[in-house]
Motif scaffolding. Structure first.
Motif, PDB file in Angstrom:
ATOM      1  N   GLY A 142       0.807  -1.208   0.000  1.00  0.00           N
ATOM      2  CA  GLY A 142       0.000   0.000   0.000  1.00  0.00           C
ATOM      3  C   GLY A 142       0.841   1.259   0.000  1.00  0.00           C
ATOM      4  O   GLY A 142       2.068   1.218   0.127  1.00  0.00           O
ATOM      5  N   ASP A 143       0.178   2.384  -0.120  1.00  0.00           N
ATOM      6  CA  ASP A 143       0.874   3.674  -0.133  1.00  0.00           C
ATOM      7  C   ASP A 143       1.613   3.942   1.172  1.00  0.00           C
ATOM      8  O   ASP A 143       2.557   4.735   1.214  1.00  0.00           O
ATOM      9  N   ASP A 144       1.188   3.278   2.247  1.00  0.00           N
ATOM     10  CA  ASP A 144       1.838   3.487   3.545  1.00  0.00           C
ATOM     11  C   ASP A 144       3.046   2.589   3.756  1.00  0.00           C
ATOM     12  O   ASP A 144       3.682   2.621   4.816  1.00  0.00           O
TER      13      ASP A 144
END
Length: 237
Positions: free
Chosen positions: A121-123
């Motif tokens: 994910g983006d995190d």
């Protein structure tokens, strides 16, 4: 049944995309043999955090302990295993970097594993791809069990794979390795290489997938039991 072993403590460390509940079968098996078993719950937020979680549990042990890691848990026990309570290490289809090496470096030079797909994910946290999960992680499990593992998986901070370990406990302490021969998460040559480099006593498990700690709980428990007896003899020598 083992009731008179000198080493009575076992600490179990799960890997990425999982939690400690997967060890239930091994826990039940070993406690029935007279062991005191404790399960670490890794936050999977960093190598440092997972080592700290494992160290807290090792601090609670009242004597020599067999420290067991599955998958990413192998990296964790490699670092945490320098704890004075640890008498032996058991790697269950697990990673085993040397001091100064990262987890990611263990894959270099070995075949890719196309059925083990991590969606990041983006995190920066990764989950195993849902469509590939059963084939890549739990091919030998029933559909219902594989679905539960898929839907209860815990993401890992992918940056943890790039952090070098400071210590390699297996250089100082006896080691055992359980290798699932149908593991689709790691190349077989990679698993054998890591185990042989450690000088570990190797148990190969035909037909087993990466979830060997769940589906082959009896074999895994037997290896831990052997490690406890053999490590006790090493200590007594």
């Amino acid at each position: 049944m083992s009731t008179d072993q000198d080493i009575k403590n076992v600490v179990l460390v799960h890997g990425a995309f999982a939690d400690g509940s997967g060890w239930r079968g091994v826990y039940d098996n070993l406690t029935a043999r007279g062991y005191r078993v404790t399960i670490v719950q890794n936050p999977l937020t960093s190598l440092e955090d997972d080592v700290a979680a494992t160290t807290r549990v090792l601090n609670l042990q009242d004597g020599p302990t067999i420290l067991v890691g599955h998958s990413w848990g192998g990296t964790v026990i490699t670092e945490a295993g320098v704890h004075p309570n640890v008498a032996g290490l058991v790697y269950v289809s697990a990673l085993a970097p040397d001091a100064g090496e990262t987890t990611s470096q263990q894959y270099e030079g070995f075949a890719p594993t196309p059925d083990f797909v991590i969606d990041v994910g983006d995190d920066g946290f990764g989950f195993l791809n849902h469509e590939k999960f059963k084939l890549g992680f739990a091919a030998d499990a029933g559909d219902a069990d594989a679905a539960f593992l898929r839907d209860s998986q815990v993401p890992i901070n992918m940056s943890a794979f790039g952090v070098p370990v400071k210590d390699a406990a297996w250089r100082e302490k006896p080691s055992w390795a359980v290798i699932a021969e149908e593991d689709k998460s790691f190349d077989q040559a990679m698993l054998q290489h890591m185990a042989e480099r450690m000088g570990a006593e190797i148990t190969n498990v035909p037909g087993a997938s990466h979830d060997v700690f769940i589906t082959q709980q009896g074999i895994v428990s037997d290896v831990i039991d052997t490690a406890a007896h053999d490590a006790a003899r090493v200590r007594a020598a």
